[in-house]
Design a protein around this motif. Sequence first.
Motif, short mmCIF file in Angstrom:
data_model
loop_
_atom_site.label_atom_id
_atom_site.label_comp_id
_atom_site.label_asym_id
_atom_site.label_seq_id
_atom_site.Cartn_x
_atom_site.Cartn_y
_atom_site.Cartn_z
N ASN A 1 -31.94 -37.76 -32.05
CA ASN A 1 -31.36 -39.10 -31.93
C ASN A 1 -29.91 -39.17 -32.38
O ASN A 1 -29.24 -40.19 -32.16
N ASN B 1 -32.84 -44.69 -22.89
CA ASN B 1 -33.86 -45.70 -23.18
C ASN B 1 -34.35 -45.49 -24.62
O ASN B 1 -35.19 -44.65 -24.89
N ASP B 2 -33.79 -46.27 -25.51
CA ASP B 2 -34.12 -46.12 -26.92
C ASP B 2 -35.51 -46.65 -27.26
O ASP B 2 -36.01 -46.43 -28.36
N ASP B 3 -36.13 -47.38 -26.32
CA ASP B 3 -37.47 -47.92 -26.57
C ASP B 3 -38.56 -46.87 -26.36
O ASP B 3 -39.68 -47.02 -26.86
N GLU B 4 -38.25 -45.83 -25.58
CA GLU B 4 -39.24 -44.79 -25.30
C GLU B 4 -39.13 -43.68 -26.35
O GLU B 4 -38.06 -43.14 -26.59
N HIS B 5 -40.26 -43.34 -26.94
CA HIS B 5 -40.24 -42.37 -28.05
C HIS B 5 -40.53 -40.95 -27.59
O HIS B 5 -40.20 -39.99 -28.28
#
Length: 204
Positions: free
Chosen positions: A189, A103-107
């Motif tokens: 990342n 989930n690239d939206d969650e940091h």
Amino acid sequence: MFGNLFKKKDPIEKFWQYFIDHEKELYNFRDEDIENLFGDLYRLISKVNNQLVFSVPKPLIDGKREFTISGSRIAKNFPDVKRLVEGAPEMDNFTIVAFNQRNDDEHGTSTNDIEITRDDIFFDYTYEQEQNELFVSLYIKGFKEENDDYYAVVLDLLELVIGEYALATEITEVEFNMLNTKYDLLPINDLPKILEDIKKGTRL
């Protein structure tokens, strides 16, 4: 004849039968419904494998609700996840997903007052081509070896970065260290690209 008459119903069939019977309620669930509605589902999924879990995020995607089945990051549970997902009927309101996806939206992630973001983790790695083994060393800002919560929250973040399946099957071993320097370390990342290059054979 009598053997077929008293044959127990497959737990996967029972799980999805309950799902179909309650599809409308599951789609429109409210917080007050969770204990009863999802409690029954947890009891049924435990009959398939008591280490399987599921999640149902509230936001809809294209009018459909995602229903994700996880093997709790334990590779030996993954065949049961696949069997359960493959046994799912076609439904208008749900998309059934195998394994927690990246989930690239969650940091970041947090647990018990410990919060870790992607900016807090760096890594290096060793890849042994002949054995196809990947060893990853993590370097974590504020990491305390004696606090088990750090391991849990970092693994949760790793799952966000690369997904449950890759975490359990593509990394041989993960080492946890306190971050002292960023010199010659990679940002977390970058890990998905490294895994992809290894699968393609373009990174040795």
